[in-house]
Design an enzyme around this catalytic site. Structure first.
Site, PDB file in Angstrom:
ATOM      1  N   HIS A 141       3.550  20.528  -2.526  1.00 44.59           N
ATOM      2  CA  HIS A 141       3.460  19.125  -2.109  1.00 44.59           C
ATOM      3  C   HIS A 141       1.989  18.685  -2.158  1.00 44.59           C
ATOM      4  O   HIS A 141       1.677  17.606  -2.642  1.00 44.59           O
ATOM      5  CB  HIS A 141       4.039  18.944  -0.704  1.00 44.59           C
ATOM      6  CG  HIS A 141       3.993  17.524  -0.237  1.00 44.59           C
ATOM      7  ND1 HIS A 141       4.723  16.537  -0.839  1.00 44.59           N
ATOM      8  CD2 HIS A 141       3.278  16.915   0.748  1.00 44.59           C
ATOM      9  CE1 HIS A 141       4.473  15.379  -0.246  1.00 44.59           C
ATOM     10  NE2 HIS A 141       3.598  15.578   0.722  1.00 44.59           N
ATOM     11  N   HIS A 194      -0.544  10.452  -5.837  1.00 44.77           N
ATOM     12  CA  HIS A 194       0.633  10.642  -4.984  1.00 44.77           C
ATOM     13  C   HIS A 194       1.592   9.474  -5.170  1.00 44.77           C
ATOM     14  O   HIS A 194       1.323   8.366  -4.704  1.00 44.77           O
ATOM     15  CB  HIS A 194       0.168  10.775  -3.532  1.00 44.77           C
ATOM     16  CG  HIS A 194       1.242  11.216  -2.590  1.00 44.77           C
ATOM     17  ND1 HIS A 194       2.575  11.318  -2.953  1.00 44.77           N
ATOM     18  CD2 HIS A 194       1.173  11.600  -1.290  1.00 44.77           C
ATOM     19  CE1 HIS A 194       3.270  11.724  -1.910  1.00 44.77           C
ATOM     20  NE2 HIS A 194       2.452  11.909  -0.888  1.00 44.77           N
ATOM     21  N   GLU A 208       0.716  24.139   4.088  1.00 40.35           N
ATOM     22  CA  GLU A 208       1.726  24.521   3.102  1.00 40.35           C
ATOM     23  C   GLU A 208       1.385  25.871   2.455  1.00 40.35           C
ATOM     24  O   GLU A 208       2.252  26.735   2.293  1.00 40.35           O
ATOM     25  CB  GLU A 208       1.840  23.437   2.018  1.00 40.35           C
ATOM     26  CG  GLU A 208       2.868  23.783   0.959  1.00 40.35           C
ATOM     27  CD  GLU A 208       2.939  22.737  -0.159  1.00 40.35           C
ATOM     28  OE1 GLU A 208       2.048  21.863  -0.233  1.00 40.35           O
ATOM     29  OE2 GLU A 208       3.893  22.811  -0.952  1.00 40.35           O
ATOM     30  N   THR A 267      -5.041  16.423   1.193  1.00 42.43           N
ATOM     31  CA  THR A 267      -5.574  16.142   2.528  1.00 42.43           C
ATOM     32  C   THR A 267      -6.103  17.441   3.134  1.00 42.43           C
ATOM     33  O   THR A 267      -5.644  18.531   2.792  1.00 42.43           O
ATOM     34  CB  THR A 267      -4.512  15.556   3.485  1.00 42.43           C
ATOM     35  OG1 THR A 267      -3.429  16.473   3.600  1.00 42.43           O
ATOM     36  CG2 THR A 267      -3.992  14.229   2.967  1.00 42.43           C
ATOM     37  N   CYS A 279       7.487  10.503   1.769  1.00 41.38           N
ATOM     38  CA  CYS A 279       7.041  11.169   0.541  1.00 41.38           C
ATOM     39  C   CYS A 279       7.959  12.299   0.109  1.00 41.38           C
ATOM     40  O   CYS A 279       7.709  12.941  -0.907  1.00 41.38           O
ATOM     41  CB  CYS A 279       5.614  11.660   0.739  1.00 41.38           C
ATOM     42  SG  CYS A 279       4.536  10.283   1.200  1.00 41.38           S
ATOM     43  N   THR A 299       3.292  11.835  11.975  1.00 40.70           N
ATOM     44  CA  THR A 299       2.601  11.948  10.684  1.00 40.70           C
ATOM     45  C   THR A 299       1.985  13.320  10.409  1.00 40.70           C
ATOM     46  O   THR A 299       1.857  13.700   9.249  1.00 40.70           O
ATOM     47  CB  THR A 299       1.469  10.892  10.584  1.00 40.70           C
ATOM     48  OG1 THR A 299       0.600  11.039  11.701  1.00 40.70           O
ATOM     49  CG2 THR A 299       2.050   9.482  10.579  1.00 40.70           C
ATOM     50  N   PHE A 336       5.939  11.841   5.866  1.00 48.22           N
ATOM     51  CA  PHE A 336       5.704  11.285   7.203  1.00 48.22           C
ATOM     52  C   PHE A 336       7.045  11.229   7.922  1.00 48.22           C
ATOM     53  O   PHE A 336       8.035  10.752   7.365  1.00 48.22           O
ATOM     54  CB  PHE A 336       5.161   9.851   7.098  1.00 48.22           C
ATOM     55  CG  PHE A 336       3.665   9.746   6.925  1.00 48.22           C
ATOM     56  CD1 PHE A 336       2.862  10.863   6.772  1.00 48.22           C
ATOM     57  CD2 PHE A 336       3.058   8.489   6.935  1.00 48.22           C
ATOM     58  CE1 PHE A 336       1.476  10.738   6.624  1.00 48.22           C
ATOM     59  CE2 PHE A 336       1.676   8.354   6.779  1.00 48.22           C
ATOM     60  CZ  PHE A 336       0.886   9.477   6.620  1.00 48.22           C
ATOM     61  N   LYS A 356      -0.330  16.694  -8.017  1.00 50.71           N
ATOM     62  CA  LYS A 356      -0.867  15.413  -7.536  1.00 50.71           C
ATOM     63  C   LYS A 356      -2.341  15.281  -7.892  1.00 50.71           C
ATOM     64  O   LYS A 356      -2.907  14.185  -7.848  1.00 50.71           O
ATOM     65  CB  LYS A 356      -0.657  15.258  -6.031  1.00 50.71           C
ATOM     66  CG  LYS A 356       0.806  14.992  -5.655  1.00 50.71           C
ATOM     67  CD  LYS A 356       0.985  14.701  -4.188  1.00 50.71           C
ATOM     68  CE  LYS A 356       2.451  14.511  -3.831  1.00 50.71           C
ATOM     69  NZ  LYS A 356       3.170  15.799  -3.658  1.00 50.71           N
TER      70      LYS A 356
END
Lengths: 412, 82
Positions: free
Chosen positions: A302, A339, A313, A306, A162, A269, A400, A334
């Site tokens: 970013h 995404h 971040e 999640t 990503c 991940t 990832f 996003k």
């Protein structure tokens, strides 16, 4: 003195629109590109997620059929965005040996790969089409862009999940700074809204399961966020040495003045919890750009929506910037686009460039209840003005594999 | 049910048009794939793959290699039908 690299053309095809103008307009209006899928995959294959952010304008509306048939959708989107960006830059007359292309995809030509496999299993080896390999290879979009513009200074496809789109732009900036090219067309593309990757991402429990409310599913920094929304599309920029752009009297949107890269070396991940790698990338990009913490007024995060990633971040930004973070307007776009995976870093660079150019930070939608641990000034629901004068902005992209990319954008 | 020469030519012209964007009527028996229609080798192989499928024949690589004109391909396909 290192070469200044400027942005002279923008192109995109996204869930919000078939070009940059319609995408940016929809973004500023706080529209969501996520919809219930117009197919029966969820039911037919038993996939727990039945929505995504599909591109708004289908390639068949834009491309001629024979050229479309020779491209994986990931290359189709890249070519659509490239044609817009190149025209936007004024279709410059560039020495082909000084013209490069860097176009990345996170997943690659997966439609072609899986269609070829279906054909092989169902109809045998003689029915597998000869164009299958050049269409599925991950450098295919870069190669098609290279052919489209006649780039002879190198065509590259950097892959970092990503972060791919942002890394492509970073590499293109470096190509110009190292004197390998004067103009580079760069960006990212993704076209993996196929049931297999949808099922696979759903299996990894990284996707939002909000099937009853697709438009409300991507909600970075909201307390009830439950994962990202798969999207597709491409973003392409024309990068140029300032000298070259000025010599031809080009319109200049902004400068991409800093590139920062790092890798977490922590987990395949999961992002490293202290944000060490993210801070390293941001620090490198600011140093590379020669800007101070106090110059930065906007961050395009970013932030994929999640539970874990968004806060790592946000904390990393606060840790790095300290009190200077108070003046940063944080946008998580996003929430609007979903995404785009390998396309995300490129589209979000375009958003960052436009934010600096138009002096407006795009909104973050669906944040009904901000996470109490978020200590940054999140731009919610409506756009917010950015200051006049010299400003810098940061676009973060993580992938990832622990790939971290930060790009600094400054006004022209 | 065997296809006539006319039907094979018409069907092949459709495949070539679909693959290349050329107008169907420009794909005539006397045209050379490479010299007249400017079709590259990978596209010729794609056309052969579709032609095998459409006319239910097998076109070995050695035969396809010798196709100069559209007519050569038509003749082979007509002859290869069961």
């Amino acid at each position: 003195m290192s070469t200044n690299v400027v942005v002279t053309g923008l192109g995109a095809t996204t869930p919000l629109g078939g070009d940059v103008a319609s995408t940016w307009k929809a973004a500023l209006a706080g529209e969501s590109g996520a919809r219930t899928l117009d197919n029966d995959w969820a039911e037919k294959y038993g996939i727990g997620v039945n929505f995504a952010a599909q591109i708004k304008v289908k390639p068949e509306e834009v491309l001629a059929r024979p050229e479309m048939k020779k491209m994986d959708p990931s290359a189709q989107y890249a070519i659509i965005a490239t044609r817009e960006a190149w025209a936007d830059a004024g279709s410059p007359d560039v020495d082909p040996t000084r013209l490069g292309a860097v176009v990345s995809s996170g997943i690659g030509g997966i439609w072609t790969t899986l269609d070829g496999w279906d054909t092989l299993r169902e109809r045998g080896g003689r029915r597998v089409l000869p164009m299958t390999v050049p269409m599925l290879m991950p450098n295919s979009p870069a190669a098609y862009v290279e052919l489209e513009i006649g780039a002879q200074a190198g065509a590259h496809a950097l892959v970092s999940a990503c972060a791919s789109g942002a890394e492509a732009i970073g590499y293109a900036v470096d190509m110009i700074r190292l004197g390998r090219a004067d103009v580079v067309v760069a960006g990212g593309t993704e076209a993996c809204l196929h049931p297999m990757p949808l099922a696979a991402f759903a299996a990894s429990r990284t996707l939002s399961q909000r099937n009853d409310n697709p438009a409300g599913a991507s909600r970075p920094y909201d307390q009830d966020r439950d994962g990202f929304v798969m999207a597709e599309g491409a973003g392409i920029v024309v990068l140029e040495s300032e000298e070259h752009a000025k010599a031809r009297g080009a319109k200049i949107y902004a400068q991409v003045s800093g590139v920062g890269l790092s890798s977490d070396a922590y987990h395949l991940t999961s992002p490293e919890p202290t944000g060490r790698g993210q801070i390293a990338a941001m620090t490198m990009s600011l140093k590379n750009a020669g800007v101070d913490l106090s110059d930065v007024h906007h961050v395009n995060a970013h932030a994929t929506s999640t539970t874990v990633g968004d806060l790592i971040e946000a904390r990393a930004v606060r840790t790095l910037f300290g009190d200077n973070a108070d003046q940063i307007k944080l946008s998580a776009t996003k929430s609007l686009t979903g995404h785009l995976l390998g396309g995300a870093g490129a589209l979000e660079t375009i958003f960052t460039v436009l934010a600096v150019h138009d002096r407006v930070a795009p909104p973050t939608i669906n944040v009904d209840n901000p996470d109490p641990e978020l200590t940054l000034d999140l731009v919610r629901d409506t756009p917010r003005e950015l200051p006049r004068g010299d400003i810098a902005a940061l676009n973060n992209s993580f992938g990832f594999g622990g790939h971290n990319v930060a790009l600094v954008v400054r006004n022209a | 049910m065997a296809y006539t020469e006319q039907e094979v030519l018409a069907g092949l012209a459709e495949i070539v048009a679909e693959e290349t964007g050329l107008a169907v009527e420009t794909v005539t028996a006397d045209k050379s794939f490479v010299d007249d229609l400017d079709i590259d080798s990978l596209s010729i192989m794609t056309i052969v793959t579709h032609a095998e499928d459409k006319f239910e024949v097998t076109i070995p690589d050695e035969a396809a290699k010798d196709f100069n004109t559209v007519g050569d391909a038509v003749n082979f396909i007509v002859g290869a039908q069961g």
